[in-house]
Each structure stands twice: as structure tokens, then as C-alpha cells.
Enzyme design. Structure first.
Site, short mmCIF file in Angstrom:
data_model
loop_
_atom_site.label_atom_id
_atom_site.label_comp_id
_atom_site.label_asym_id
_atom_site.label_seq_id
_atom_site.Cartn_x
_atom_site.Cartn_y
_atom_site.Cartn_z
N PRO A 203 -5.97 -10.23 -2.61
CA PRO A 203 -4.51 -10.08 -2.75
C PRO A 203 -3.82 -10.21 -1.40
CG PRO A 203 -5.69 -8.22 -3.75
CD PRO A 203 -6.70 -9.02 -3.02
N GLU A 425 14.21 15.02 -13.42
CA GLU A 425 12.97 15.03 -12.64
C GLU A 425 12.12 16.25 -13.00
OE1 GLU A 425 11.90 12.48 -11.11
OE2 GLU A 425 13.81 11.41 -11.24
N HIS A 428 10.04 15.41 -15.95
CA HIS A 428 8.84 14.64 -15.60
C HIS A 428 7.78 15.56 -15.01
CE1 HIS A 428 10.31 10.63 -16.25
NE2 HIS A 428 11.26 10.68 -15.34
N ASP A 500 12.64 4.47 -17.16
CA ASP A 500 11.50 5.18 -17.76
C ASP A 500 11.20 4.61 -19.14
OD1 ASP A 500 11.38 6.89 -15.62
OD2 ASP A 500 12.63 8.42 -16.56
P1 ADP Z 1 -3.45 -11.75 4.38
O1 ADP Z 1 -3.73 -12.93 5.25
O2 ADP Z 1 -4.62 -11.33 3.55
O3 ADP Z 1 -2.21 -11.85 3.57
P2 ADP Z 1 -3.16 -10.51 6.90
O4 ADP Z 1 -4.49 -10.76 7.49
O5 ADP Z 1 -2.07 -11.39 7.34
O6 ADP Z 1 -3.23 -10.51 5.33
O7 ADP Z 1 -2.80 -9.00 7.15
C1 ADP Z 1 -1.55 -8.61 7.59
C2 ADP Z 1 -1.65 -7.43 8.52
O8 ADP Z 1 -2.11 -6.28 7.83
C3 ADP Z 1 -2.67 -7.64 9.60
O9 ADP Z 1 -2.10 -8.29 10.69
C4 ADP Z 1 -3.08 -6.24 9.95
O10 ADP Z 1 -2.16 -5.67 10.84
C5 ADP Z 1 -2.97 -5.51 8.65
N1 ADP Z 1 -4.26 -5.40 7.97
C6 ADP Z 1 -4.60 -5.93 6.79
N2 ADP Z 1 -5.86 -5.61 6.45
C7 ADP Z 1 -6.35 -4.86 7.46
C8 ADP Z 1 -7.61 -4.22 7.70
N3 ADP Z 1 -8.61 -4.28 6.84
N4 ADP Z 1 -7.74 -3.54 8.84
C9 ADP Z 1 -6.74 -3.45 9.73
N5 ADP Z 1 -5.53 -4.03 9.57
C10 ADP Z 1 -5.32 -4.71 8.44
ZN ZN Z 2 12.71 9.31 -14.80
#
Ligand code: ADP
Ligand code: ZN
Ligand code: MG
Length: 611
Positions: A203, A425, A428, A500
């Protein structure tokens, strides 16, 4: 744009220059007195003229009183002739000292050339400017093919596996690639074929780009980055030639890593597009395949590609010898989130006693990028309050900001609205607290955030990959808790419950149609959801059931909602005093943290889950 202005400025300057030159040559500097021919004739007749110098048609007249005057004679007529015709007596003319000066060569030629040549020169200059500009424009158009691929060695900002939290399996898989890039001989001697393409799937924000950079950093090789979405640009054929260039550049720099981001932009299944741009995609994709196949055994370029839509990739990309290695990057679990928080806490001023675990608990479903963003938001928040260090509250507050949008404390709400929101709230929270399958409540608030008027933050105790029917029923009851509470308290309902109700209806429909959780309709799914490849989104649900079943589905959805309503109603009726206590506390304090909430419910003998 600025070029046009530049040209206009140039043209204007040239014009000014020309007219200046004309005025310089045209009017022979200071002209003390100008005499018409008849005036001159009178002066000659009166004997006032000492000397006349004829220079072409110009007459420079020296008077007896040593003054100089100028005049002009008719072009064709001779000097003497002219004055005779004007009735000057020959004797008078004789007294005038006459000199004929032929115009100097320079003046003569300038007189002829400047008026003719200058405009031509000016026009030529103008054209030259235009051509030059057009040529540079053409150069730009032709250089589109040269992929402006970014070479990043990350000397300054080198990323290694240490900077990547979690993603254990992915790292294990990629360590091999690092090893190969470092000592290819080991592999080649054994006759092993070198991996060419590795597909990183996960993702958005799970660290695909980051881990690709880390592979380059670990193996100390150059990292070339191109985004496939940049390929699909402007001219057909550009994508293909950019691909060619990118591979050529990477091969020249080998050993190297070529990273193709968002490969799904070009790598979608072929033959399933809506016209425009599709040809371009196919050509680019074909070129990538051609390049990958063209690697020989020794080529030390590893192509890493990233996508968050592996399901739509063209099977040809995934064949052996192409992107035959696949590395899956999942959303981080609790421990990983804590690790990511720690990584991003580096280099930030944070109160030492901050418990990052607690923050990790509050962020299920966050990606690595979300967590990085959260840390940054917390720092910004602290800075805005002129604090020197980021506190636990700042972190919690940014979790909610990332989840729900910014707090809108300034939104003026009437006491009546505040009361409605508080009871909503509280409804809930109370239902969630008194049902045994519910997720623990971490916070209840009536401060509006984003589009929500208030919110009840409940979080699963542990990472969940499966969810049961009982949990869903509890969720439904809790979703309706707000609505029921408003109705029982005020005998009326507000628009605050609309989202909701929408959520509850959607959930109920999913239970019946997708999860087969309706007892009456049994373990069966209804409706085939077709994913349209070219849009990459669910756009059509094919109805694979009869009208009769459709009616039954509607009935079942209704009954799920009705049961949830009854559950919520029963709970709220039995615990009316508890509801009042929660709502009262919310009106007074606006926000209740988990501990406050739990202790508030103690006198009513309600022990919430997780307390
Ligand atoms: P993607 O390419 O999967 O969309 P990115 O590599 O661009 O994601 O991630 C965006 C930012 O999120 C990275 O630059 C980093 O700062 C942070 N990040 C994402 N996953 C990690 C991880 N496993 N450990 C540390 N930082 C992370
Ligand atoms: Zn509500
Ligand atoms: Mg990325």
C-alpha cells in the site's frame, strides 16, 4: 513568456537607436538660425551675407556680423540660378564669397546606407532572435526523449536498512540483492543467473521507495530513480525512448540500481484501455520488457519497481527473467509502528519520558508515511506553542489530526448544540463500554475535528486480521449509540448522526452480501464485483441474483440495523444515569481520556473493555 518580453524590449531598443541615429545625421547639430530661401535672397540683396558654403543642398551662410545661419536650396537647381530667379541682382551675388563643398565620402555613404540598411539590419536581428528562440524550443521538445532520470548517490543522505523499520521479510529478500551487487562473482561462478527485476508491492506509504534507496545505500551503488507516471507524457514514443535512455544510463553506471516507481502507470494489462494514452503505455511497457530481456548474464543492473496495484499488472512483466521476484510490504504492526516512531523521533527534540508505544497503540492502520507525517505534525504543534520539546500530548493530538483533520476549537457552537453532541458521543461511548466484544475506548471528545462534530476513539486491543460476526454486531450497535441517545434524551434526532447511519448501513450490507453473515440468506455472497482494469477501481457490481433475493437482502440489512438499534436502546435505557454522567462530564471538560472515562463509569458498575 519572459522571452517574448525580452524580444519586445530588444525591438524597442533597436527602434530607439535607429531614430537616434537619424536625428544625429538628419539635423546637423545646433542650428542657430534657419533661413528660408527668400529670407536668404533678401539678405544677399541687402549685402548682409559674407560667405555661402554649399554642401549638397545645404547652405551654410556666414553673415557680415559673423553669425552663422543655415538654409537649404532646391535640390536640382543650381545656386546662382536659384537666387537669380528670386530676383537677386547679379552684383549682389558676386559680392558673396561662394564655396562648394562636396559632401565627404563618409557622410555621403552614411546618408544613403543608413536609411536603407538600418531597417533591414533591425529586421534581420529581430528574425535572428526569433529563430534562436524557436531553435531552443525545438531542442526542448527533442530532449523530452532524454529521460531526465535522477541520479542519486545519497552521499549526504544515505539510507540504509537501519533507517527502515520493520519489513523483516522484505529486508531478508533484499539482502540477497545487496549481496549480489557487492560480490557478483560468487553468484556468477556458480552459474547462477542474476536476478533482474524485483517488484516491491505494498500500500502507499509503506516504504517502497525508502527500501529501494536502502538497497542502493547498503550496496554502495548509484541509485537511478524514474517514475513511470512521468513516462506517460506529451508525445507518443517519448516513454519508450525515455525507458531506453534510463536503462542505457544505468547500464553505463553498473553496478547500479534502477528504480521504476509506480510501474502500474505503464504496466497495466494491455489491451484493456480506454483509447488515449494507451498506445503510449503499451509502447513504454514493451520497451521495459525489451530492455529487461536484453540484459546479459553479467549485467549488474538490478531493476526495482514499485506498485500498490500488483493485481492489475500485465502478466508479461511477471514472467521469469523479468520481475520474477516479488517483495510484499505490509502496513506496519504495533511493534513496527513503534520502531518507525523511534526512527522518526531521531533528530527531533522530544521529552525523554515520552512513551512511543502508547502512540503506536493509537495508530492502527497507519502507514510508515502516516507515522512520519504524525511525528512532523507533533513537532509543528509544539513549535506553534513555543515549546522547546515535543510532549506526549502533542503526539496524541497529531494522531487525531492525521486521523480526523485539524481541531476546530474556534467553531462557535451554541450550548444547545454542545449538549446534543455530548449526549451523542456519550451514547457511542456508553454502548461501547457495556458490550463485551467492543474495542476499548481511548478517548471521547466533543471538540470538532475535520468534519466530525465530536468523536469517540476506540481502538482494537491487538492487531486484527480477522473480524467476527459478534464484533460486527457490536460495531453496529455502537454506531447507532449516538443516534439512539439523542432520540431517547431529546425525543428528536439531529443531522450529527447522518454519517453514523451511512456507515452502519454500509456495514450491514457488507455483512449480508460479502461476508455471508446473514442467518436467513446463509453462507453465500451476492453480487460479483468487477474491477475495471483501466480505471483501477470497483466500478461495476454485477447482479448475480434474482429480484426476489434482492428484496430479501434489503430485508436482512434492515433487520441487522433494527437489531443493533434494539441493543443500543436497551443499554442506554438501563444506564440512563451513566449516560447523563458521561454527557455532563463532556459538556464540562470537552474531552475524556481513557482513565477518566473508566473511573467515571465505576460508580455505575460498568467496567469497559480494556479497563
Ligand atoms: P511508498 O514508496 O511505499 O509510497 P515511501 O517509501 O515513499 O512509501 O515512504 C514515505 C516515507 O514514510 C518515507 O520517506 C519514510 O519517512 C516513511 N516510512 C515509510 N515506511 C517506513 C519504515 N518502514 N521505516 C521508516 N520510515 C518509513
Ligand atoms: Zn456519531
Ligand atoms: Mg513511493
Amino acid at each position: 513568456m519572459s522571452n517574448i518580453f525580452k524580444n519586445i524590449a530588444w525591438a524597442f531598443l533597436t527602434l530607439v537607436l535607429i531614430s537616434f541615429l537619424f536625428s544625429l545625421f538628419g539635423a546637423n547639430s545646433p542650428a542657430p538660425e534657419k533661413l528660408s530661401l527668400s529670407q536668404l535672397a533678401q539678405k544677399i540683396a541687402a549685402g548682409e551675407v559674407k560667405e555661402v558654403t554649399v554642401n549638397g543642398d545645404d547652405l551654410v551662410v556666414k553673415l557680415q556680423n559673423d553669425k552663422t545661419a543655415y538654409s537649404k536650396k532646391e535640390t536640382e537647381a543650381g545656386f546662382t540660378e536659384t537666387f537669380k530667379n528670386l530676383g537677386v541682382a547679379p552684383e549682389a551675388l558676386q559680392k558673396v564669397n561662394m564655396a562648394v563643398q562636396s559632401p565627404s565620402g563618409w557622410q555621403f555613404w552614411a546618408g544613403i546606407l543608413i536609411p536603407t540598411l538600418l531597417p533591414i539590419l533591425a529586421i534581420g536581428f529581430f528574425f535572428w532572435l526569433m529563430f534562436r528562440q524557436a531553435r531552443s524550443g525545438a531542442n526542448q521538445a527533442f530532449s523530452f526523449g532524454r529521460s531526465n532520470i535522477r541520479l542519486t548517490t545519497f552521499e549526504k543522505e544515505k539510507v540504509t536498512f537501519k533507517d527502515v523499520a520493520g519489513l523483516k521479510e522484505a529486508k531478508e529478500e533484499l539482502v540477497e540483492i545487496v549481496d549480489f551487487l557487492k560480490n557478483p562473482k560468487k553468484f556468477l561462478d556458480l552459474g547462477a543467473r542474476i536476478p533482474r527485476g524485483v517488484l516491491l508491492m505494498g500500500p502507499p506509504g509503506t516504504g517502497k521507495t525508502l527500501i529501494a534507496r536502502a538497497v542502493a545505500g547498503e550496496s554502495n551503488v548509484p541509485f537511478f530513480y524514474i517514475s513511470a507516471s512521468e513516462f506517460v507524457e506529451l508525445f507518443v514514443g517519448v516513454g519508450a525512448s525515455r525507458t531506453r535512455d534510463a536503462f542505457a544510463v544505468a547500464k553505463k553506471a553498473a553496478p547500479a540500481i534502477l528504480f521504476i516507481d509506480e510501474i502500474d502507470a505503464v504496466g497495466r494489462q494491455r489491451g484493456a484501455g480506454l483509447g488515449g494514452g494507451n498506445d503510449e503505455r503499451e509502447q513504454t511497457l514493451n520497451q521495459i520488457l525489451v530492455e529487461l530481456d536484453g540484459f546479459d548474464r553479467e549485467t549488474r543492473v538490478i531493476v526495482l519497481a514499485a506498485t500498490n496495484r500488483p493485481d492489475i499488472l500485465d502478466p508479461a512483466l511477471l514472467r521469469p527473467g523479468r520481475f520474477d521476484r516479488r517483495v510484499i510490504l505490509d502496513l506496519p504492526d504495533l511493534n513496527d509502528r513503534e520502531e518507525i516512531l523511534k526512527i522518526h523521533a531521531r533528530g527531533k527534540a522530544i521529552v525523554p519520558e515520552v512513551d512511543l508505544r502508547k502512540v503506536a497503540v493509537r495508530t492502527p492502520g497507519f502507514s510508515g508515511a502516516d507515522i512520519a507525517n504524525l511525528m512532523n505534525e507533533a513537532a509543528i504543534l509544539a513549535a506553534r506553542q513555543n515549546k522547546k520539546q515535543v510532549t506526549q500530548e502533542d503526539l496524541f493530538s497529531s494522531v487525531e489530526k492525521v486521523l480526523l483533520g485539524p481541531e476546530r476549537k474556534s467553531r462557535a457552537i451554541s450550548p444547545r448544540e454542545k449538549e446534543i453532541t455530548a449526549y451523542h458521543e456519550a451514547g457511542h461511548a456508553l454502548t461501547a463500554a457495556s458490550l463485551k466484544n467492543a474495542d476499548p475506548i481511548h478517548k471521547v471528545s466533543i471538540i470538532s475535528r475535520g468534519t466530525a462534530g465530536g468523536y469517540t476513539m476506540k481502538l482494537p486491543i491487538e492487531e486484527q486480521h480477522l473480524r467476527t460476526r459478534q464484533q460486527f454486531l457490536t460495531d453496529l450497535a455502537m454506531m447507532l449509540g449516538g443516534y439512539v441517545s439523542e432520540k431517547l434524551t431529546f425525543g428528536d434526532v439531529s443531522t450529527g448522526a447522518s454519517s453514523d447511519l451511512k456507515q452502519a448501513t454500509e456495514l450491514a450490507r457488507r455483512l449480508v452480501m460479502r461476508y455471508g453473515m446473514s442467518e436467513k440468506l446463509g453462507p453465500q455472497t451476492f453480487g460479483k464485483t468487477e474491477e475495471m482494469i483501466f480505471l483501477g477501481r470497483e466500478i461495476a457490481t454485477e447482479k448475480d441474483y434474482s429480484e426476489k433475493v434482492a428484496a430479501e437482502i434489503d430485508e436482512e440489512v434492515k433487520s441487522f440495523i433494527a437489531r443493533a438499534y434494539t441493543t443500543a436502546e436497551k443499554l442506554i435505557r438501563t444506564h440512563k444515569s451513566a449516560l447523563k454522567a458521561i454527557a455532563g462530564a463532556l459538556i464540562e471538560r470537552e474531552t475524556l481520556e481513557q482513565e477518566e472515562f473508566v473511573s467515571l463509569l465505576k460508580p455505575f458498575k460498568i467496567k469497559p473493555v480494556g479497563a
